[in-house]
Design a protein around this motif. Structure first.
Motif, PDB file in Angstrom:
ATOM      1  N   ASP A 241       1.389  34.813  -2.028  1.00 17.61           N
ATOM      2  CA  ASP A 241       0.719  33.851  -1.150  1.00 17.61           C
ATOM      3  C   ASP A 241       0.272  34.498   0.157  1.00 17.61           C
ATOM      4  OD1 ASP A 241       1.041  31.826  -2.967  1.00 17.61           O
ATOM      5  OD2 ASP A 241       2.781  30.930  -1.989  1.00 17.61           O
ATOM      6  N   LEU A 242       0.885  35.636   0.498  1.00 16.44           N
ATOM      7  CA  LEU A 242       0.563  36.312   1.763  1.00 16.44           C
ATOM      8  C   LEU A 242      -0.704  37.158   1.663  1.00 16.44           C
ATOM      9  CD1 LEU A 242       4.168  37.482   2.771  1.00 16.44           C
ATOM     10  CD2 LEU A 242       2.904  35.517   3.659  1.00 16.44           C
ATOM     11  N   LEU A 243      -1.207  37.374   0.454  1.00 18.42           N
ATOM     12  CA  LEU A 243      -2.433  38.160   0.290  1.00 18.42           C
ATOM     13  C   LEU A 243      -3.639  37.287   0.617  1.00 18.42           C
ATOM     14  CD1 LEU A 243      -1.717  40.105  -3.032  1.00 18.42           C
ATOM     15  CD2 LEU A 243      -1.363  40.867  -0.685  1.00 18.42           C
ATOM     16  N   THR A 244      -4.503  37.800   1.507  1.00 19.92           N
ATOM     17  CA  THR A 244      -5.651  37.014   1.946  1.00 19.92           C
ATOM     18  C   THR A 244      -6.947  37.821   1.872  1.00 19.92           C
ATOM     19  OG1 THR A 244      -5.283  37.681   4.251  1.00 19.92           O
ATOM     20  CG2 THR A 244      -4.265  35.613   3.533  1.00 19.92           C
TER      21      THR A 244
ATOM     22  N   LYS B  45      -6.209  32.477   1.284  1.00 21.36           N
ATOM     23  CA  LYS B  45      -5.248  32.963   0.294  1.00 21.36           C
ATOM     24  C   LYS B  45      -5.956  33.328  -1.003  1.00 21.36           C
ATOM     25  CE  LYS B  45      -1.188  30.325   1.820  1.00 21.36           C
ATOM     26  NZ  LYS B  45      -0.159  29.358   1.373  1.00 21.36           N
ATOM     27  N   ILE B  46      -5.662  34.523  -1.498  1.00 28.85           N
ATOM     28  CA  ILE B  46      -6.310  34.962  -2.747  1.00 28.85           C
ATOM     29  C   ILE B  46      -5.843  34.118  -3.929  1.00 28.85           C
ATOM     30  CG2 ILE B  46      -6.368  36.877  -4.409  1.00 28.85           C
ATOM     31  CD1 ILE B  46      -6.715  38.741  -2.018  1.00 28.85           C
ATOM     32  N   VAL B  47      -4.571  33.690  -3.907  1.00 28.86           N
ATOM     33  CA  VAL B  47      -4.091  32.857  -5.026  1.00 28.86           C
ATOM     34  C   VAL B  47      -4.871  31.547  -5.095  1.00 28.86           C
ATOM     35  CG1 VAL B  47      -1.762  33.842  -5.130  1.00 28.86           C
ATOM     36  CG2 VAL B  47      -2.220  31.944  -3.573  1.00 28.86           C
TER      37      VAL B  47
ATOM     38  N   LYS C 202      -8.105  39.860  -6.242  1.00 25.51           N
ATOM     39  CA  LYS C 202      -7.841  38.985  -7.391  1.00 25.51           C
ATOM     40  C   LYS C 202      -7.250  39.786  -8.549  1.00 25.51           C
ATOM     41  CE  LYS C 202     -11.520  35.525  -6.696  1.00 25.51           C
ATOM     42  NZ  LYS C 202     -12.789  35.006  -7.265  1.00 25.51           N
ATOM     43  N   ALA C 203      -7.799  40.977  -8.774  1.00 20.62           N
ATOM     44  CA  ALA C 203      -7.325  41.809  -9.882  1.00 20.62           C
ATOM     45  C   ALA C 203      -5.873  42.223  -9.690  1.00 20.62           C
ATOM     46  CB  ALA C 203      -8.212  43.039 -10.023  1.00 20.62           C
ATOM     47  N   LEU C 204      -5.482  42.536  -8.456  1.00 17.52           N
ATOM     48  CA  LEU C 204      -4.097  42.908  -8.196  1.00 17.52           C
ATOM     49  C   LEU C 204      -3.149  41.746  -8.469  1.00 17.52           C
ATOM     50  CD1 LEU C 204      -4.551  45.038  -4.952  1.00 17.52           C
ATOM     51  CD2 LEU C 204      -3.532  45.843  -7.092  1.00 17.52           C
TER      52      LEU C 204
ATOM     53  N   PRO D  75      -1.790  45.854   0.668  1.00 21.14           N
ATOM     54  CA  PRO D  75      -2.242  45.318   1.964  1.00 21.14           C
ATOM     55  C   PRO D  75      -2.334  43.793   1.934  1.00 21.14           C
ATOM     56  CG  PRO D  75      -3.617  47.170   1.285  1.00 21.14           C
ATOM     57  CD  PRO D  75      -2.764  46.810   0.106  1.00 21.14           C
ATOM     58  N   LYS D  76      -1.835  43.164   2.991  1.00 26.63           N
ATOM     59  CA  LYS D  76      -1.911  41.696   3.062  1.00 26.63           C
ATOM     60  C   LYS D  76      -3.355  41.221   3.094  1.00 26.63           C
ATOM     61  CE  LYS D  76       2.404  40.598   5.495  1.00 26.63           C
ATOM     62  NZ  LYS D  76       2.956  40.020   6.735  1.00 26.63           N
ATOM     63  N   GLU D  77      -4.156  41.825   3.955  1.00 30.70           N
ATOM     64  CA  GLU D  77      -5.566  41.439   4.061  1.00 30.70           C
ATOM     65  C   GLU D  77      -6.400  42.354   3.170  1.00 30.70           C
ATOM     66  OE1 GLU D  77      -9.150  39.626   5.048  1.00 30.70           O
ATOM     67  OE2 GLU D  77      -7.101  38.917   5.273  1.00 30.70           O
ATOM     68  N   GLN D  78      -7.004  41.759   2.167  1.00 32.43           N
ATOM     69  CA  GLN D  78      -7.801  42.510   1.204  1.00 32.43           C
ATOM     70  C   GLN D  78      -9.262  42.588   1.669  1.00 32.43           C
ATOM     71  OE1 GLN D  78      -6.774  43.869  -2.099  1.00 32.43           O
ATOM     72  NE2 GLN D  78      -4.891  43.811  -0.897  1.00 32.43           N
ATOM     73  N   LYS D  79      -9.826  43.785   1.605  1.00 30.33           N
ATOM     74  CA  LYS D  79     -11.221  43.970   2.013  1.00 30.33           C
ATOM     75  C   LYS D  79     -12.192  43.626   0.894  1.00 30.33           C
ATOM     76  CE  LYS D  79     -10.264  47.542   5.465  1.00 30.33           C
ATOM     77  NZ  LYS D  79     -10.525  48.950   5.881  1.00 30.33           N
TER      78      LYS D  79
END
Length: 341
Positions: A327-330, A335-337, A289-291, A279-283
């Protein structure tokens, strides 16, 4: 004062415990399961982050990540970019593998099949092991007068998607009558669940043939056929021939590509990428971060384990594209990165 110190100590213990208790849940493809099992074990040993993975087939993996009942899904059937967008997902490739034709014929270890023969067997047109078409490419083998027992998947399967895309590419009849996908209306065959199920049917049934990821053939000590490829050469499924096949296909931005029936002299014809759907948007920030940490770890340290199990690591250019996708994961719009820095 003593009570305060005890409270501080307990809080410290709690924070340490929480740091080690990150649990990621994933489900999906059986194709990469031998490798994922090893990766997740080594990753947990190094980081303390546990990844619980259910090898339930690509179809189930796609359904579960769309429903958000898991933290990631795994599939060998690439999800088109439009579907990724509509479901708020990114798709990250992990490795390349091969689908091989395992069989159970006593004292026969060097079977050769052509692309057309594989299609005709699964269409139910070639029904016996001493059929003239099989004997024509195996003149040195004493093939038995025995019915061919076809084994195939009963569940939604990325391995099936790779295999049926191959069949649709090499056989117009297959393409017209059956088509390609994670599930199809099989003309013939006994169904088994997962690569494990198909391997089990073949292992326990004299005269059987089935399609599985290469690692399952190795783990079950089952012989698998060499295949005459598009170029006309008879090739085995090896690290080199799988890598050769992948080199003929350009990887699109959404990574949605099948790499079957490559034209190269040394190309094994039934190969495919396998992917993670995230999923792009992480709950949950810590899970997000772990992913990211796991994917980076897999690309940096996982290749040696992949090669041990005869999976082909991704080319560097594909890894770069995939890492950029992270970079698309938020999390809450950030951005999680960046939050990892």
């Amino acid at each position: 004062m003593r009570k305060v110190l005890i409270l501080v100590f307990l809080l410290l213990l709690s924070s340490i415990s929480l740091g080690q208790s990150i649990l990621i849940n994933g489900a999906g493809a059986t194709f990469p399961y031998p490798l994922y099992s090893r990766w997740f074990y080594e990753f947990e040993k190094e980081t303390g982050i546990k990844i619980n993975y259910q090898s339930v087939g690509s179809g189930a993996g796609i359904q579960q990540i769309k429903a958000r009942t898991v933290d990631f899904g795994a599939t060998d059937a690439p999800l088109p970019g439009k579907d990724q967008g509509e479901n708020g997902l990114i798709m990250i490739p992990t490795v390349i593998g091969a689908v091989v034709m395992i069989y159970n014929l006593p004292n026969i270890n060097n079977l050769v099949l052509t692309r057309d023969l594989i299609a005709d067997i699964y269409l139910g047109k070639v029904k016996n092991w001493n059929d003239p078409k099989i004997r024509a490419v195996n003149k040195d083998l004493n093939l038995p007068n025995m019915p061919i027992i076809v084994a195939r998947r009963s569940d939604g399967s990325g391995t099936t998607a790779i295999f049926t895309n191959f069949l649709s590419t090499v056989s117009s009849e297959w393409k017209e009558k059956v088509g390609a996908g994670t599930s199809v209306n099989w003309p013939v065959g006994i169904g088994g669940k997962g690569n494990e199920g198909v391997a089990g049917i073949v292992k326990n049934t004299i005269g059987a043939i089935g399609y599985v990821e290469l690692a399952y053939a190795k783990q079950n000590n089952l012989p698998y056929a060499k295949i005459r490829n598009k170029f006309g050469n008879v090739v085995d499924a090896t690290f080199e021939t799988i890598k050769s096949s992948a080199a003929f296909f350009k990887v699109p931005d959404d990574f949605a590509v099948y790499i079957v029936d490559a034209p190269g002299r040394n190309s094994y014809p039934i190969t495919g990428y396998t992917f993670l759907l995230i999923p792009k948007e992480q709950k949950d920030l810590e899970k997000g971060k772990a992913l990211v940490k796991f994917i980076r770890w897999a690309y940096e340290k996982g290749d040696k384990y992949a090669e041990e199990l005869l999976y082909v690591p991704l080319p560097d250019n594909v890894k770069r594209l995939a890492l950029k996708k992270l970079d698309l994961l938020t999390y809450q719009g950030k951005k999680i990165v960046d939050l990892l820095k």
